[in-house]
Every structure is written in structure tokens, then in C-alpha cells.
Design an enzyme around this catalytic site. Structure first.
Site, PDB file in Angstrom:
ATOM      1  N   PRO A  33       0.823  -1.265  -0.195  1.00 14.80           N
ATOM      2  CA  PRO A  33      -0.172   0.052   0.185  1.00 14.80           C
ATOM      3  C   PRO A  33       0.978   1.327   0.001  1.00 14.80           C
ATOM      4  CG  PRO A  33      -0.095  -1.006   2.106  1.00 14.80           C
ATOM      5  CD  PRO A  33       0.756  -2.080   1.111  1.00 14.80           C
TER       6      PRO A  33
ATOM      7  N   ASP B 241       6.002   2.337   1.689  1.00 16.11           N
ATOM      8  CA  ASP B 241       5.151   1.131   2.057  1.00 16.11           C
ATOM      9  C   ASP B 241       4.350   1.304   3.386  1.00 16.11           C
ATOM     10  OD1 ASP B 241       3.933  -1.322   2.670  1.00 16.11           O
ATOM     11  OD2 ASP B 241       5.599  -2.480   1.952  1.00 16.11           O
ATOM     12  N   HIS B 242       3.187   1.620   3.373  1.00 16.87           N
ATOM     13  CA  HIS B 242       2.419   1.898   4.761  1.00 16.87           C
ATOM     14  C   HIS B 242       2.184   0.788   5.716  1.00 16.87           C
ATOM     15  CE1 HIS B 242       0.380   4.593   7.089  1.00 16.87           C
ATOM     16  NE2 HIS B 242      -0.255   5.236   6.106  1.00 16.87           N
ATOM     17  N   ARG B 243       2.704  -0.495   5.175  1.00 20.14           N
ATOM     18  CA  ARG B 243       2.612  -1.516   5.966  1.00 20.14           C
ATOM     19  C   ARG B 243       3.965  -1.488   7.323  1.00 20.14           C
ATOM     20  NH1 ARG B 243       3.030  -6.400   2.090  1.00 20.14           N
ATOM     21  NH2 ARG B 243       4.679  -4.986   1.115  1.00 20.14           N
TER      22      ARG B 243
END
Length: 376
Positions: free
Chosen positions: A175, A348-350
Site C-alpha cells: 500500500p 510502504d504503509h505496512r
């Protein structure tokens, strides 16, 4: 005794290869260690060195054609050796392979007469069986394409297909979000000018060299950005390997400057120039484009003001760098003319939340706006 040479697996992800150039022709003598052919993999074009000696008796794939790993590439034996029985066996095996495709006798006869490879035809019969109408439909579509005016097609290279797979996976598995910032580049310009004044023409430092060094120094301050994601854990890398996005004819390749934080600007500059040249001529080795922990994509030389990039997995962020542009800026409550460079960090929002990404951008901004500090 004749020996069959198979398409080698030249990288850990290689499934097929394309022969770019044969360095030998049928009838030529070959020795162990000779470069038999140049083969394009999913990562780069590599020299294929053989480990046998003899005479090249048979070539199984023409220049520009693609075949799978472990398919027959060539046969090497002694001069005058009869290999007809080997070639017959190879053709027999290929026919048996084709027979595994469900196809009606009339459809198979039509395909052979027209010159259609049945592997390319989608069957509409029971259990995917290829029938007469499938061959007719396939021929009609291909004939229409051939007659299309001014229509050109380019077969995907192995590298292009791998790039497409990699970017699609990254875009839809990680994401993405984006952080935008502006760099006041007056000191950056002056810093580069002063450095290059002391160097020879062959040793000139580019803005990209300085950016890569600043990126590496910033990662030392923020090791939580220098990470990778997998389904079970977050990997914090002990080393800082910076990937540098380079445009080539087939798309994009990312040579890696390993341990960039430990190298001088001059070392980084020389290494980038060397790897960019070899990337564009497809001579870079697979290990030189692997194991990056962060990537930089710079389009400043093309007068692009700003842009966003797709993360180069397994990295969790990529920096997009725009051109340095003359703009009105506010200094001490006064409008002056200054130089602005826009940067974008894709995250990467993870793994990287907004605060972590912003803190990294803040450190990078400080280094670039006062670049003398990257030397300490």
C-alpha cells in the site's frame, strides 16, 4: 561423443532466455571457456561460457528467439560426427510434448499447413480441446493484424516481462503513500561547483552522486526506513545498499551501490558511471542489481519538476527526485529568486507510517540544504 548443451539458468528467477548473438557458427571449433553465445535473461544480457570442447554441430535456437530453461540450445561433438539420431530424438520428444495439448486431428492438420504454433491457440472445445474453428479464428485475427496499416508490434523481451511482473506485484501488494517536500538548492549548487572546481574532467561529481550520499547518510540516522517486509517479520538491514534507477532500451534496471554510506562521493560517482554504462549495454551482472535496501529515481536531467515512483520491492521506500528549477522563494519575509528541487518519498504503509517517513525526509532535507554535512 556428442554432448547436448541446454539453455542455462543464469539467474535465480530465470525461466526462459533469448539468444541475442551466437559467437560461433556450425562447423566452428569450440574450447572449454569459450563464450558460445550472448543470452538475455529476465535481468541482464550475459555471456554464456561453455565447459566442453569440440565442434559446434547443431544450433537449436536462432538469434532473437526465446526458449525455456533446459531446452536444447546446441550440440557439440567431434568433426564429422553423425548426430541425426540425436536430432530425430529431439524432434520426437517435441512432437510428444505437442501431443499433450488436446487438439482434433483436422485442427492439427490445419495448424501445420498454415504454420501456426498450437501452443498459442486457446481451445474452445471440451476440456480446452482445440478444434477447427479455433484455428480459423486464430488465423483470421492474425491476418487482420498483419493487414493493419501502420501497425507495428514489438515482442516483449525477457527483461521487459520481468520488469512488468515486478512493478505490478509491488504496486498491488504494497500500500503506497507519498510524502512531498521542497529542497532549497542554492547551497547544493554551490557545493557541487566548489567540488568540481578541484577535480579533473573525468572525476566530475553530479547532483545525483550527492543525493545518493545524502540518502545513505540519512538512512544511518533512520535505520527503521532501511527495512524489508515479508509475511512473517520485518527485516532491518545492517548494510545500506542504494539502488539507482537507470533507463535502458527495454525499460528500467536498478544497479546497486553497496555500502554507500561508507563510500566517498568520488567512489560513488565512479561506481555509478561504470554501472550505468554497463547497464545500458546489458553487460551488468545479476549480482550487481540485487539486494538493494533503498532506491533513488532521478528525472531531474529531463526537466521533470516532480513525480512519484513505484517501490522497488523488497525495498519499502523509493525517493523520486525532480529537476532543480529557478523559482521565487520567501527568505526573511522577502521574495527572492532561488533554486528549488522537489522530492517525493514513496512509502510502504505496512511498515513506514507517516511520522517515520516525515522524520526521514526532514533529515534528508537538512543534508541536501547544507551538503557539506554529508562529508562528516
Amino acid at each position: 561423443m556428442a554432448e547436448i548443451i541446454y539453455m542455462p539458468q543464469l539467474s535465480d528467477t530465470m525461466k526462459e532466455g533469448t539468444v541475442i548473438k551466437w559467437n560461433k557458427k556450425i562447423g566452428d571449433k569450440v574450447s572449454e571457456g569459450d563464450i558460445l553465445a550472448e543470452i538475455e535473461t529476465d535481468k541482464a544480457t550475459q555471456d554464456f561460457e561453455i565447459d566442453v570442447s569440440g565442434v559446434l554441430l547443431f544450433i537449436g535456437i536462432k538469434e532473437g528467439e526465446t526458449t525455456r530453461v533446459n531446452d536444447v540450445l546446441a550440440i557439440i561433438g567431434y568433426e564429422g560426427e553423425d548426430i541425426n539420431h540425436i536430432i530425430s530424438e529431439l524432434h520426437k520428444n517435441k512432437e510428444e510434448k505437442n501431443q499433450k495439448i488436446f487438439i482434433s486431428p483436422i485442427a492439427k492438420k490445419m495448424a501445420k499447413k498454415i504454420g501456426i504454433s498450437i501452443e498459442n491457440v486457446q481451445g474452445s472445445g471440451e476440456y480446452g480441446r482445440i478444434v477447427k474453428k479455433d484455428i480459423e479464428s486464430y488465423e483470421k485475427i492474425n491476418l487482420k493484424e498483419k493487414k493493419g496499416k501502420n501497425q507495428k508490434t514489438i515482442v516483449h523481451s525477457s527483461i521487459r516481462k520481468k520488469i512488468a511482473e515486478h512493478l505490478t506485484y509491488s504496486k498491488f501488494s504494497a500500500p503506497h503513500y507519498y510524502l512531498f517536500s521542497e529542497i532549497y538548492a542554492d547551497k547544493l549548487i554551490e557545493f557541487r561547483k566548489n567540488l568540481n572546481h578541484k577535480l579533473s574532467l573525468e572525476e566530475k561529481i553530479s547532483f545525483n552522486d550527492i543525493i545518493i550520499k545524502a540518502v545513505a547518510q540519512s538512512l544511518k540516522k533512520h535505520p527503521d526506513i532501511n527495512v524489508s517486509w515479508n509475511d512473517e517479520k520485518i527485516i532491518i538491514h545492517p548494510h545500506i545498499h542504494i539502488g539507482v534507477a537507470v533507463a535502458i532500451q527495454d525499460g528500467l534496471i536498478v544497479p546497486v551501490i553497496k555500502n554507500a554510506d561508507q563510500k566517498s562521493l568520488l567512489q560513488i560517482s565512479k561506481e555509478i558511471r561504470d554501472k550505468v554504462l554497463r547497464s545500458k549495454s546489458k553487460k551488468i551482472q545479476p549480482e550487481e542489481i540485487e539486494n538493494s535496501t533503498f532506491t533513488v529515481s532521478n528525472l531531474g536531467m529531463y526537466e521533470i519538476e516532480s513525480f512519484t515512483s513505484i517501490i522497488n520491492t523488497p525495498n519499502t521506500s523509493i525517493l523520486s527526485v525532480g529537476s532543480i528549477m529557478v523559482r521565487p522563494v520567501v527568505k526573511n519575509y522577502k521574495i527572492e529568486i532561488g533554486n528549488i528541487m522537489k522530492i517525493t518519498l514513496s512509502c510502504d504503509h505496512r511498515i513506514i507510517d507517516g511520522v517515520k517517513g516525515s522524520q526521514y525526509i526532514h533529515s534528508l532535507k537538512n543534508f541536501l540544504e547544507d551538503p557539506i554535512t554529508i562529508l562528516f
